[in-house]
Design a protein around this motif. Structure first.
Motif, PDB file in Angstrom:
ATOM      1  N   ASP A  61     -14.315  22.422   5.907  1.00 29.83           N
ATOM      2  CA  ASP A  61     -13.829  21.797   4.566  1.00 29.83           C
ATOM      3  C   ASP A  61     -12.935  22.854   4.274  1.00 29.83           C
ATOM      4  N   GLY A  62     -11.669  22.112   3.080  1.00 30.15           N
ATOM      5  CA  GLY A  62     -10.863  22.252   2.436  1.00 30.15           C
ATOM      6  C   GLY A  62      -9.789  23.387   3.429  1.00 30.15           C
ATOM      7  N   GLN A  63      -8.626  24.196   3.167  1.00 33.12           N
ATOM      8  CA  GLN A  63      -7.609  24.520   3.714  1.00 33.12           C
ATOM      9  C   GLN A  63      -7.820  26.356   3.939  1.00 33.12           C
ATOM     10  N   ILE A  64      -7.204  27.115   4.957  1.00 31.50           N
ATOM     11  CA  ILE A  64      -7.682  27.852   5.490  1.00 31.50           C
ATOM     12  C   ILE A  64      -6.306  29.190   5.947  1.00 31.50           C
ATOM     13  N   MET A  65      -5.552  29.689   5.096  1.00 28.51           N
ATOM     14  CA  MET A  65      -4.855  30.005   5.988  1.00 28.51           C
ATOM     15  C   MET A  65      -5.489  32.152   6.945  1.00 28.51           C
ATOM     16  N   PHE A  66      -4.869  31.878   7.610  1.00 29.02           N
ATOM     17  CA  PHE A  66      -5.723  33.021   8.734  1.00 29.02           C
ATOM     18  C   PHE A  66      -4.278  33.610   9.376  1.00 29.02           C
ATOM     19  N   VAL A  67      -3.858  34.767   8.902  1.00 32.67           N
ATOM     20  CA  VAL A  67      -2.880  36.053   8.823  1.00 32.67           C
ATOM     21  C   VAL A  67      -3.610  36.868  10.405  1.00 32.67           C
ATOM     22  N   ILE A  68      -3.412  36.750  11.797  1.00 29.47           N
ATOM     23  CA  ILE A  68      -3.897  37.658  12.535  1.00 29.47           C
ATOM     24  C   ILE A  68      -2.647  37.882  13.457  1.00 29.47           C
ATOM     25  N   ASP A  69      -2.455  39.399  13.275  1.00 29.21           N
ATOM     26  CA  ASP A  69      -2.223  40.551  13.993  1.00 29.21           C
ATOM     27  C   ASP A  69      -0.631  40.049  13.456  1.00 29.21           C
ATOM     28  N   GLY A  70      -0.535  39.820  12.489  1.00 25.15           N
ATOM     29  CA  GLY A  70       0.953  39.405  11.903  1.00 25.15           C
ATOM     30  C   GLY A  70       1.579  37.547  11.495  1.00 25.15           C
ATOM     31  N   GLY A  71       0.437  36.895  12.335  1.00 24.56           N
ATOM     32  CA  GLY A  71       1.118  36.240  13.013  1.00 24.56           C
ATOM     33  C   GLY A  71       0.335  34.819  11.567  1.00 24.56           C
ATOM     34  N   GLU A  72       0.886  33.524  10.916  1.00 22.87           N
ATOM     35  CA  GLU A  72      -0.157  32.980  10.375  1.00 22.87           C
ATOM     36  C   GLU A  72      -0.359  31.842  11.128  1.00 22.87           C
TER      37      GLU A  72
END
Length: 155
Positions: A61-72
């Motif tokens: 549920d909902g929204q999550i922003m992931f940052v992986i090795d500088g990328g969103e």
């Protein structure tokens, strides 16, 4: 089958995130750790990395922003995000409501130790988000270092 349900806490407040263990590594022959997290908007995990523990997130549920090795990488319900071994990564719930996510760590010993070592035990039937407080950065760094995780810096 859960053999230690009655004697071992399964619900924690970890960085203001309601964290519920569905499986400890000891319950699944040391293969993985499975937790369900309810993440308040603005909360999440600081940039970190850890070699030797595979990690995957499935957004319920909902929204999550992931940052992986500088990328969103924005993710919503039904999205799966895999973290490459050793990659610097972070996440934060975004939007108008808390996010709910399943996190699978394999073999999971490091994450079990981090979540239980840093977290505060909550009643196992708790479904309401914990009262937010300012995370103790010193404690986060100490516990992370003890379990072999590296915190890169604040988000």
């Amino acid at each position: 089958m859960r053999t230690d349900m009655a004697t071992r806490p399964r619900t924690y407040n970890v960085l203001n995130i309601l964290t519920k263990f569905h499986a400890f590594p000891s319950e699944v022959d040391g293969k993985f750790c499975l937790v369900e997290c309810t993440v308040p908007v603005g909360a999440g995990a600081p940039p970190n990395h850890h070699a030797g523990e595979t990690e995957g997130f499935f957004v319920l549920d909902g929204q999550i922003m992931f940052v992986i090795d500088g990328g969103e990488y924005p993710a919503g319900p039904g999205d799966y995000i895999a973290i490459p071994d050793g990659a610097v990564h972070a996440f934060k719930a975004i939007g108008d409501s808390p996010a709910r996510v399943l996190i699978l760590n394999a073999p999971g010993h490091m994450h079990e130790a981090f979540f239980t070592g840093l977290g505060t035990v909550l009643p196992d039937d708790q479904t309401k988000l914990p009262t937010p407080n300012e995370p103790d950065l010193g404690a986060v760094l100490k516990v992370a270092g003890e379990v072999g995780m590296t915190i890169v810096g604040p988000e």
